[in-house]
Design an enzyme around this catalytic site. Structure first.
Site, PDB file in Angstrom:
ATOM      1  N   LYS A   1      -2.577  35.907  32.017  1.00 55.04           N
ATOM      2  CA  LYS A   1      -2.183  35.189  30.805  1.00 55.04           C
ATOM      3  C   LYS A   1      -3.321  34.311  30.295  1.00 55.04           C
ATOM      4  O   LYS A   1      -3.647  34.305  29.098  1.00 55.04           O
ATOM      5  CB  LYS A   1      -0.960  34.319  31.088  1.00 55.04           C
TER       6      LYS A   1
ATOM      7  N   ALA B   1       0.058  29.965  33.196  1.00 61.11           N
ATOM      8  CA  ALA B   1       0.929  29.670  34.332  1.00 61.11           C
ATOM      9  C   ALA B   1       1.975  30.759  34.492  1.00 61.11           C
ATOM     10  O   ALA B   1       2.369  31.413  33.529  1.00 61.11           O
ATOM     11  CB  ALA B   1       1.609  28.314  34.144  1.00 61.11           C
ATOM     12  N   ASP B   2       2.408  30.940  35.722  1.00 60.58           N
ATOM     13  CA  ASP B   2       3.505  31.853  36.000  1.00 60.58           C
ATOM     14  C   ASP B   2       4.216  31.388  37.262  1.00 60.58           C
ATOM     15  O   ASP B   2       3.640  30.674  38.080  1.00 60.58           O
ATOM     16  CB  ASP B   2       3.021  33.292  36.168  1.00 60.58           C
ATOM     17  N   GLN B   3       5.466  31.780  37.388  1.00 55.89           N
ATOM     18  CA  GLN B   3       6.259  31.391  38.549  1.00 55.89           C
ATOM     19  C   GLN B   3       6.987  32.613  39.101  1.00 55.89           C
ATOM     20  O   GLN B   3       7.528  33.422  38.341  1.00 55.89           O
ATOM     21  CB  GLN B   3       7.270  30.313  38.165  1.00 55.89           C
TER      22      GLN B   3
ATOM     23  N   ALA C   1       2.020  29.227  39.849  1.00 55.58           N
ATOM     24  CA  ALA C   1       0.572  29.433  39.793  1.00 55.58           C
ATOM     25  C   ALA C   1       0.010  28.981  38.454  1.00 55.58           C
ATOM     26  O   ALA C   1       0.676  29.070  37.422  1.00 55.58           O
ATOM     27  CB  ALA C   1       0.251  30.913  40.002  1.00 55.58           C
TER      28      ALA C   1
END
Length: 204
Positions: free
Chosen positions: A64, A80-82, A117
């Site tokens: 991203k 960001a990612d989860q 992250a």
């Protein structure tokens, strides 16, 4: 922004349309703009099927961030990612009420991890990346309890992994939570601010 510690020439650019992540950055007094990355997360995930859940979260955050940074090399970009990790299995946002019910049935009475992250890009390239993890233990729930929660929470259950929002009615589902609140919400603020500070982008 009055009183902001931000030293960048332009607002921080968040590679996400997430209102929650934007609000977290704003809560720290930083000016922020958002731009959706426009990547196919599920396709990227399929490519990384052999990755551990935490590594998958990191790969998605980097993808991203890099996508938006290439289009805006003059900006400081945060991606960001989860990923929700239940004993090594990844759960996504539920597609419908039946999926939400199934997710809660899997999670009830067990401990799962939320890997959040972040990647930071400067000058068009990703320069920092990290993962923070929170562990949440859901209390035992019977069918009636799950049904009652889903009815009370409404459509919001489809907007979060695990079919809950800890900042709302989802708090009722848990017996124990270990981890920073911003990590649970999907953007670990303390390591992000430390990263920006180390790069001279904050005044204090």
């Amino acid at each position: 922004m009055t009183g902001s510690p931000w030293r960048g020439r332009a607002p921080l650019l968040l590679a996400s349309a997430s209102a929650t992540r934007r609000a977290l950055i704003e809560s720290a007094g930083l000016p922020v703009e958002t731009r959706a990355a426009g990547i196919d997360e599920r396709a990227l995930e399929a490519e990384g099927t052999r990755l551990a859940p935490a590594d998958l979260a990191q790969a998605l955050a980097v993808a991203k961030c890099a996508s938006v940074a290439r289009a805006a090399p003059e900006r400081v970009v945060v991606g960001a990612d989860q990923v929700l990790d239940l004993d090594g299995s990844v759960l996504h946002k539920p597609a419908d009420p039946a999926a939400a019910h199934a997710h809660l049935a899997w999670l009830q009475g067990r401990t799962h991890a939320l890997h959040s992250a972040v990647a930071v890009a400067v000058g068009g390239s990703v320069v920092d990346r990290f993962v923070a993890t929170a562990r949440l233990t859901m209390r035992p729930l019977d069918e009636a309890g799950i049904t009652a929660y889903l009815a009370a929470a409404g459509p919001a259950v489809a907007t979060s992994v695990g079919a809950y929002q800890l900042e709302g009615l989802g708090i009722h589902l848990f017996a124990d939570v270990e981890g920073d609140h911003s990590t649970i919400l999907g953007l670990p603020l303390l390591p992000l601010l430390a990263c920006l500070r180390a790069r001279g982008l904050l005044t204090f």
